[in-house]
Design an enzyme around this catalytic site. Structure first.
Site, PDB file in Angstrom:
ATOM      1  N   ASP A 132     -12.772   6.273   8.292  1.00 20.82           N
ATOM      2  CA  ASP A 132     -11.460   5.631   8.316  1.00 20.82           C
ATOM      3  C   ASP A 132     -10.812   5.925   6.958  1.00 20.82           C
ATOM      4  O   ASP A 132     -11.175   5.333   5.945  1.00 20.82           O
ATOM      5  CB  ASP A 132     -11.635   4.127   8.545  1.00 20.82           C
ATOM      6  CG  ASP A 132     -10.298   3.384   8.534  1.00 20.82           C
ATOM      7  OD1 ASP A 132      -9.281   3.995   8.134  1.00 20.82           O
ATOM      8  OD2 ASP A 132     -10.271   2.202   8.903  1.00 20.82           O
ATOM      9  N   GLU A 164     -15.379   3.568   5.683  1.00 18.56           N
ATOM     10  CA  GLU A 164     -14.039   3.839   5.146  1.00 18.56           C
ATOM     11  C   GLU A 164     -14.207   4.843   4.015  1.00 18.56           C
ATOM     12  O   GLU A 164     -15.282   4.923   3.414  1.00 18.56           O
ATOM     13  CB  GLU A 164     -13.423   2.539   4.600  1.00 18.56           C
ATOM     14  CG  GLU A 164     -13.124   1.546   5.694  1.00 18.56           C
ATOM     15  CD  GLU A 164     -12.583   0.204   5.175  1.00 18.56           C
ATOM     16  OE1 GLU A 164     -12.022   0.149   4.070  1.00 18.56           O
ATOM     17  OE2 GLU A 164     -12.722  -0.788   5.904  1.00 18.56           O
ATOM     18  N   LYS A 212       0.441   3.396   4.790  1.00 21.52           N
ATOM     19  CA  LYS A 212      -0.013   3.160   3.416  1.00 21.52           C
ATOM     20  C   LYS A 212       0.515   4.311   2.542  1.00 21.52           C
ATOM     21  O   LYS A 212       1.701   4.341   2.254  1.00 21.52           O
ATOM     22  CB  LYS A 212      -1.531   2.980   3.426  1.00 21.52           C
ATOM     23  CG  LYS A 212      -1.902   1.831   4.399  1.00 21.52           C
ATOM     24  CD  LYS A 212      -3.355   1.567   4.527  1.00 21.52           C
ATOM     25  CE  LYS A 212      -3.692   0.774   5.764  1.00 21.52           C
ATOM     26  NZ  LYS A 212      -3.004  -0.502   5.951  1.00 21.52           N
ATOM     27  N   HIS A 256     -13.529  -2.305   8.005  1.00 18.82           N
ATOM     28  CA  HIS A 256     -12.327  -3.064   8.353  1.00 18.82           C
ATOM     29  C   HIS A 256     -12.491  -3.842   9.665  1.00 18.82           C
ATOM     30  O   HIS A 256     -13.195  -3.399  10.588  1.00 18.82           O
ATOM     31  CB  HIS A 256     -11.149  -2.078   8.475  1.00 18.82           C
ATOM     32  CG  HIS A 256      -9.824  -2.745   8.554  1.00 18.82           C
ATOM     33  ND1 HIS A 256      -9.156  -2.946   9.740  1.00 18.82           N
ATOM     34  CD2 HIS A 256      -9.041  -3.270   7.582  1.00 18.82           C
ATOM     35  CE1 HIS A 256      -8.012  -3.556   9.487  1.00 18.82           C
ATOM     36  NE2 HIS A 256      -7.909  -3.768   8.193  1.00 18.82           N
ATOM     37  N   HIS A 278      -6.884   4.480   3.373  1.00 15.18           N
ATOM     38  CA  HIS A 278      -6.420   4.375   1.981  1.00 15.18           C
ATOM     39  C   HIS A 278      -6.632   5.658   1.183  1.00 15.18           C
ATOM     40  O   HIS A 278      -6.387   5.681  -0.021  1.00 15.18           O
ATOM     41  CB  HIS A 278      -7.101   3.187   1.292  1.00 15.18           C
ATOM     42  CG  HIS A 278      -6.724   1.888   1.929  1.00 15.18           C
ATOM     43  ND1 HIS A 278      -5.557   1.219   1.609  1.00 15.18           N
ATOM     44  CD2 HIS A 278      -7.333   1.173   2.911  1.00 15.18           C
ATOM     45  CE1 HIS A 278      -5.476   0.126   2.360  1.00 15.18           C
ATOM     46  NE2 HIS A 278      -6.531   0.081   3.154  1.00 15.18           N
ATOM     47  N   ASN A 307       0.817  -1.226   0.000  1.00  6.57           N
ATOM     48  CA  ASN A 307       0.000   0.000   0.000  1.00  6.57           C
ATOM     49  C   ASN A 307       0.847   1.273   0.000  1.00  6.57           C
ATOM     50  O   ASN A 307       0.380   2.336   0.381  1.00  6.57           O
ATOM     51  CB  ASN A 307      -0.915  -0.004   1.222  1.00  6.57           C
ATOM     52  CG  ASN A 307      -1.772  -1.250   1.285  1.00  6.57           C
ATOM     53  OD1 ASN A 307      -2.380  -1.630   0.289  1.00  6.57           O
ATOM     54  ND2 ASN A 307      -1.799  -1.904   2.425  1.00  6.57           N
ATOM     55  N   SER A 350     -10.810  -0.948   1.552  1.00  5.46           N
ATOM     56  CA  SER A 350      -9.492  -1.572   1.469  1.00  5.46           C
ATOM     57  C   SER A 350      -9.436  -2.773   0.539  1.00  5.46           C
ATOM     58  O   SER A 350      -8.396  -3.053  -0.053  1.00  5.46           O
ATOM     59  CB  SER A 350      -9.020  -1.991   2.856  1.00  5.46           C
ATOM     60  OG  SER A 350      -9.928  -2.891   3.434  1.00  5.46           O
TER      61      SER A 350
END
Ligand SMILES: Cc1ncc(COP(=O)(O)O)c(C=O)c1O
Length: 376
Positions: free
Chosen positions: A186, A161, A219, A122, A189, A36, A165
Site C-alpha cells: 500500500d 504499507e 495524498k 491501515h 504515502h 497529506n 501512515s
C-alpha cells in the site's frame, strides 16, 4: 429511535476516554501541518485547470458505475498512464484508497490460503480481511516474524504499507519481497514523493517483487481516489470481483483528468524540484526539533510524529498548538496502539522555513506550558 440510550452511552464512554471525535472546520487563518498534500498539488495551476476543463467537458459526475457507463476516455487514459509510469501491465481506478483496499482484500481473501499483514496496516486492509479466518499480523516491520507466519507450499499474500501512515517510517520492502509470498504494497504515502522519480514503491520493486500495489490520489498527488496496479490478469479478476468497483459510481472524468495532470507534474523536472524542496524542509524541521530537544520519531519522511502517550495530553497539545495558529493531527487509539497517542505533523514542499520555525517555537512553548500546568 429505539437505540437512543445505547448510542448515548457509547458516546459518553468515548468522552470519558478522551477519544470522542468531532469535526472541526479547517481555518484558513491556521497553518496546516495536518494534511497529506505533500507537494502542494491540490493548488497547482495545472491540476486545477485540468479539473475545471474536465468539468466543462464531461460534467460534474460520471453518472454510473464503470461497468455500466461511467468509464470514459479520461479514465482509460489515466489507467494507461499509471501502468506505463509505474512499469506495470494495468491499473483499476477506485473512488478512494479505503474502498480499493477493503474490497480488493475481500476479493483476494477467497483465493489466498494465508494472508499476513504488518501489525500497523491501515484500517481499510484490516476491514477487508477480518471476516476471514486465515490471516495473521506480523510484528511491525519484523521480516523474520512475517516469514514464520507464512505457510510453506501454499498461496501466501504478504501485505505492508511502504511509508506507515501514523508513524512515517518505511517498510523493509526489499527484504519482504524476498519471502515466499506475493507482496502487496500500500503505497498511499509513498507515491509522488518517494524515489528519484516519485514513483514510490514501484521505483524500488519490480512487478515480480511486488505484484500488487495500492496508490492513492488524495495524498502526494493532491486530488482524490485510488488505483490498484498490477498484472492484466489481476486487474481482469478484480474487474469481475471487486465489489466497490462493480457497484459504485465511477469517479468523475474531471477527477481522472486532474489526477493525470498531477502525475504529469510529479514525473516532470518540476516534480523533482518539489521533492527536493520537501526533503530539505523535512530535514530543516528535524534539525530544529533536535536543537530544541523535541523527541520526534526517527524517520525522514513527510509524516513526523511526537508521541505524548496519554490521550488527554495529546488533545491538550493539539488545542495549545491551535492557539498558536497551527493545526496538526492529534491521533489517539484505536488508530494507534494504546499509550501512544501522538501529534502527527505533515511537512509539505509548500511550507516555508519561517513556518517551520513557528511550528517548532509553538511546540516548545506548548511543552513548557503543559509542563508548568502539570507542576502546579
Ligand atoms: C496507508 C493508507 N492506505 C489507504 C488509505 C485510504 O486512502 P483514501 O484516503 O484515499 O481513502 C489511507 C488514508 O489515510 C492510508 O493512510
Amino acid at each position: 429511535m429505539q437505540i437512543t440510550s445505547q448510542l448515548s452511552s457509547q458516546l459518553e464512554q468515548l468522552r470519558q476516554q478522551h477519544r470522542y471525535r468531532t469535526l472541526t472546520q479547517r481555518q484558513s487563518s491556521q497553518v496546516q501541518f495536518g494534511n497529506n498534500d505533500y507537494l502542494g498539488l491540490s493548488m497547482h495551476p495545472r491540476v486545477k485547470a485540468a479539473y475545471a476543463e474536465g468539468i466543462h467537458q464531461f460534467g460534474a459526475s460520471s453518472g454510473a458505475s464503470p461497468l455500466v457507463s461511467g468509464y470514459q476516455a479520461p479514465h482509460a487514459y489515466l489507467r494507461e498512464q499509471l501502468a506505463q509510469w509505474l512499469g506495470r501491465e494495468d491499473a483499476l481506478l477506485f473512488s478512494s484508497g479505503f474502498a480499493a483496499n477493503q474490497c480488493v482484500m475481500q476479493a483476494l481473501a477467497s483465493i489466498y490460503q494465508r494472508i499476513v499483514l504488518d501489525k500497523l496496516s491501515h484500517a481499510s486492509l484490516i476491514d477487508g480481511v477480518r471476516h476471514f479466518e486465515h490471516w495473521k499480523r506480523f510484528r511491525h516491520n519484523d521480516v523474520a516474524h512475517a516469514a514464520q507466519l507464512l505457510v510453506p507450499n501454499e498461496a501466501n499474500l504478504l501485505v505492508t504499507e511502504s511509508v506507515f501512515s501514523m508513524d512515517g517510517d518505511s517498510a523493509p520492502l526489499t527484504e519482504l519481497a524476498n519471502l515466499q509470498a506475493d507482496l502487496w504494497v500500500d503505497d498511499a504515502h509513498g507515491i509522488g514523493v518517494v524515489g528519484d522519480d516519485g514513483r514510490g514503491a514501484a521505483e524500488q520493486l519490480s512487478a515480480m517483487q511486488a505484484p500488487l500495489l495500492t496508490i492513492t490520489f488524495g495524498k502526494g498527488l493532491g486530488v482524490m481516489g485510488a488505483a490498484i496496479v498490477g498484472s492484466s490478469l489481476l486487474i481482469d479478476y478484480l474487474t469481475n470481483h471487486a465489489r466497490e468497483f462493480i457497484y459504485s459510481t465511477a469517479m468523475p472524468a474531471a477527477q481522472a483528468l486532474a489526477v493525470s495532470a498531477a502525475v504529469d507534474v510529479v514525473a516532470s523536472s518540476e516534480g523533482a524540484v518539489l521533492r527536493q524542496r520537501l526533503n530539505d524542509t523535512i530535514q530543516y524541521f528535524r534539525e530544529c526539533c533536535r536543537l530544541n530537544g523535541l523527541p520526534i520519531g526517527d524517520n525522514h519522511h513527510a509524516i513526523q510524529t511526537l508521541i505524548v502517550g496519554d490521550d488527554a495530553k495529546a488533545v491538550a497539545w493539539g488545542q495549545a498548538l491551535q492557539t498558536h495558529g497551527i493545526h496538526c493531527g492529534v491521533i489517539r487509539p484505536p488508530t494507534v496502539p494504546q499509550g501512544s497517542a501522538r501529534l502527527r505533523m505533515t511537512i509539505a514542499a509548500t511550507h516555508s522555513n519561517a513556518q517551520i520555525d513557528n511550528l517548532v517555537a509553538a511546540l516548545v512553548a506548548t511543552r513548557e506550558s503543559l509542563e508548568r500546568a502539570e507542576i502546579t
